[in-house]
Design a protein around this motif. Structure first.
Motif, short mmCIF file in Angstrom:
data_model
loop_
_atom_site.label_atom_id
_atom_site.label_comp_id
_atom_site.label_asym_id
_atom_site.label_seq_id
_atom_site.Cartn_x
_atom_site.Cartn_y
_atom_site.Cartn_z
N ARG A 1 70.92 95.18 -22.25
CA ARG A 1 71.93 95.95 -21.53
C ARG A 1 72.22 95.24 -20.20
NH1 ARG A 1 72.54 101.82 -21.67
NH2 ARG A 1 73.71 102.58 -19.84
N PHE A 2 73.41 94.70 -20.08
CA PHE A 2 73.87 94.12 -18.81
C PHE A 2 75.39 94.23 -18.78
CE2 PHE A 2 74.07 90.65 -21.79
CZ PHE A 2 75.15 89.86 -21.41
N GLY A 3 75.94 94.32 -17.60
CA GLY A 3 77.39 94.52 -17.52
C GLY A 3 77.90 94.38 -16.11
N GLN A 4 79.09 94.91 -15.89
CA GLN A 4 79.73 94.76 -14.59
C GLN A 4 80.82 95.80 -14.41
OE1 GLN A 4 82.31 91.14 -14.43
NE2 GLN A 4 81.36 90.66 -16.40
N VAL A 5 81.22 95.96 -13.16
CA VAL A 5 82.36 96.80 -12.79
C VAL A 5 83.52 95.87 -12.49
CG1 VAL A 5 83.28 98.47 -11.15
CG2 VAL A 5 80.87 98.60 -11.86
N VAL B 1 80.61 97.99 -19.41
CA VAL B 1 81.66 97.77 -18.42
C VAL B 1 82.22 99.11 -17.95
CG1 VAL B 1 83.58 97.64 -20.07
CG2 VAL B 1 83.75 96.44 -17.88
N MET B 2 82.58 99.14 -16.67
CA MET B 2 83.33 100.25 -16.10
C MET B 2 84.49 99.66 -15.31
SD MET B 2 82.15 103.39 -13.57
CE MET B 2 81.95 102.36 -12.13
N VAL B 3 85.66 100.27 -15.39
CA VAL B 3 86.86 99.78 -14.70
C VAL B 3 87.13 100.64 -13.48
CG1 VAL B 3 89.32 99.32 -14.91
CG2 VAL B 3 87.80 98.88 -16.85
N ARG B 4 87.32 99.97 -12.34
CA ARG B 4 87.61 100.66 -11.09
C ARG B 4 89.10 100.55 -10.78
NH1 ARG B 4 83.78 98.52 -6.99
NH2 ARG B 4 84.95 96.61 -7.39
#
Length: 620
Positions: free
Chosen positions: A514-518, A478-481
């Motif tokens: 490996r899977f994720g989202q912003v 995860v990455m936070v915008r």
């Protein structure tokens, strides 16, 4: 008896040292209020003749050059033998008097607050005055507003404040003008300011707020339906639906809907839906007083009314009615579909029209935002704001150019770390009036009860349950915008600030792909450490696959759970094919926080009273 205005009289004089005004219709025990404004003379020269009168409020001349006069307010209790008129004295000049008779009022707890303003040179023009806010001594009574203008440059037209009724207007053109308006008081929460703007310019103006509480408050809300001490059948709760004015709380009548459902949730508005059958003209006439037939009728209807839901004498919900669909089927039957929302939805529809900024503890800032809304004309829904602080100082800024609402601004602010939760809970107050309580918890609202429901081969309360597993709502990366910083030169452009990528290390070690989202930061923070911390909390709570739990339970005659149980814990104990016994114990025994509850009363389609429970899932 609930306090209410029985009658009003008044009289203006162009030039005199005394004014005789007729006594309004009254009965022994009523409270009389006399409101007297004069254009000249000392304030000490303003008096009222007769025994039993006491001065409860006054304000002297606010004109720049001190021409004399002012306003005085007197009160007395009507005895068994009263004269047909009363006389007030003043300095020789213009004067106005309004007298009110109030039945069921408490004479010793009258609250009077005053304000005033002065026209300044060179024009000496003034066209607006504020009647100040006040704290009622109880949740039932009469809220009276008085506005007075000195030396208006012509005949004055006074506006009718939203939710108020004009009781009397008295004026001497060019010298003095007065208006008295009132509404029923249904909450002990602070009543906000009300501004009066006139069509003329004055040299000075007075504004008074007068609260006359009820002597007793047993009738401040509709009498809840009676029910037996023991109800033998599950789901036999007795419901009553009463309709009230949203702003004043004035009782409009009962409705008898079918196919009712309503819910409450933490963090968002709950919904209400129901069907009103119209079988004949008599019912149509009664319903027509609540849902007007014509658009020109502004006395009631969606947008102005609220429905109170009573179960076995307890208040289970209040819903702002926002829509109605009147329709005729091919069989010829006419019905009205009602829809509404809890008062959280009202906040979502009051726009922020000016820039706001508050500093201090986050709960104090939230209260300041709500008080600002309730000080707007027509937006005082009488919230009782819970006190206390969370110990987390955090500024609150709202920009009018963002075209947001008070509810949206408060929700976004509360969801930003360090977060807090809030709800609006309707309740019957200590003195019988309805209170709208804004309650909060940081970081969450935590109840002090645990409600147990069971499912086993031998029966139980749980009618159905589900557990949804969704990997796409979670992830292993995860990455936070965050927000986009402001730049001085718009041509340079700017990009949003982001956190570092975070991994669900335990899942990756166990062999997960490996899977994720912003994800967007709820507060659009531009501070990278805050975004990094949010990313860490997100991956800890939502790493891998997210599980969402829900269940529907049958309600007994006296359930421990109600729509006011938000924040309590629900313990589910289940033994079935999916959850067999383990070492002679239940295969599933788990407690989760209740964040939403939907109620379906007994109807032809359900046959029983049910509650759908929304249980807390993993969250940031």
């Amino acid at each position: 008896m609930v306090a209410s205005i029985r009658d009003a009289t008044g009289k203006p004089v162009a030039s005199a040292s005394s004014i005789s005004v007729s006594r309004p219709s009254s009965s022994s025990g009523d409270v009389l209020l006399c409101i007297h404004s004069a254009a000249s003379g000392d304030l000490s020269s303003m008096k009222i003749q007769g025994s039993g009168w006491q001065t409860v409020g006054s304000r002297g001349d606010d004109r720049l050059f001190g021409d004399g006069g002012g306003t005085k307010i007197y009160r007395k209790t009507v005895g068994s033998s009263e004269p047909g008129s009363y006389t007030v004295q003043q300095g020789t000049g213009a004067g106005t008097v309004v007298m009110l008779s109030i039945k069921g009022g408490h004479r010793d707890q009258i609250i009077v607050r005053d304000d005033g303003d002065t026209g300044l040179p060179p024009e000496f023009e003034l066209d607006e005055v504020t009647t100040p806010s006040a704290f009622p001594p109880s949740g039932s009574g009469v809220d009276i507003r008085v506005a007075v203008a000195w030396d208006p440059d012509g005949s004055v037209s006074w506006p009718t404040a939203s939710g108020y009724q004009v009781r009397s207007t008295q004026q001497v053109t060019g010298a003095l003008s007065m208006v008295v308006e009132s509404k029923t008081l249904v909450t002990s929460a602070s009543v906000g300011q009300v501004r009066f703007r006139i069509n003329r310019s004055a040299t000075a103006m007075h504004g008074f707020t007068i609260i006359v509480p009820s002597a007793t408050t047993s009738e401040s809300t509709p009498t809840p339906p009676s029910f037996p001490d023991f109800s033998p059948a599950r789901g036999s709760g007795l419901y009553r639906y009463t309709v009230h004015d949203l702003l004043t709380g004035a009782y409009r009548g009962d409705i008898y809907p079918q196919d009712v459902s309503f819910d409450r949730r933490i963090g968002e508005a709950g919904a209400f839906s129901a069907t009103l059958p119209i079988p004949n003209r008599r019912v149509a006439a009664l319903v027509g007083e609540i849902i007007p037939r014509y658009a020109s009728d502004l006395t009631s209807g969606p947008g102005r009314i609220a429905v109170h839901v009573w179960r076995a004498g307890d208040l289970w919900g209040e819903y702002w009615i926002t829509g109605a669909v009147i329709q005729r089927s091919r069989r010829g039957s006419i019905t009205i579909q009602l829809r509404g929302s809890t008062l959280e939805a009202y906040l979502d529809h009051v726009p922020v029209e000016q820039d706001l900024e508050y500093e201090g503890d986050q709960i104090s800032c939230a209260r300041s935002l709500l008080n600002n809304m309730m000080n707007l004309s027509g937006a005082n829904i009488g919230l009782t704001l819970a006190g206390g602080t969370a110990g987390d100082p955090r500024n609150l800024q709202v920009k009018a150019q963002d075209a947001t609402t008070y509810g949206t601004a408060l929700r976004g602010y509360s969801q930003t770390f360090p977060s807090f939760e809030w709800v609006i809970t309707p309740a019957v107050g200590q003195h019988g009036g309805i209170e709208r309580r804004w309650e909060w918890g940081a970081p969450t609202i935590e109840g002090d009860r645990e409600h147990v429901f069971m499912d086993s081969p031998h029966g139980g309360d749980i009618l159905d349950w589900s557990e949804e597993i969704d990997a796409l709502r979670g992830g292993t990366r995860v990455m936070v915008r965050g927000g986009t910083p402001e730049v001085e030169d718009a041509s340079e452009g700017s990009t949003p600030v982001t956190s570092d990528w975070e991994s669900a290390s335990s899942h990756m070690t166990a062999g997960w792909p490996r899977f994720g989202q912003v994800v967007d930061h709820p507060g659009e923070s531009t501070w990278k450490p805050e975004l990094d911390y949010y990313a860490e909390r997100w991956i800890a709570a939502l790493g891998g696959a997210v599980r969402v739990y829900s269940c529907t339970v049958a309600l007994g005659a006296r359930p421990t759970l109600s729509p006011s149980s938000l924040g309590d814990y629900v313990r589910r104990v289940m033994v079935n094919q999916w959850h067999p016994r383990i070492n002679a114990a239940a295969g599933f025994d788990q407690s989760q926080r209740l964040i939403g509850v939907g109620i379906t009363p007994v109807s032809r389609t359900t046959g029983r009273e049910e509650a759908q429970l929304i249980l807390e899932e993993a969250h940031v």
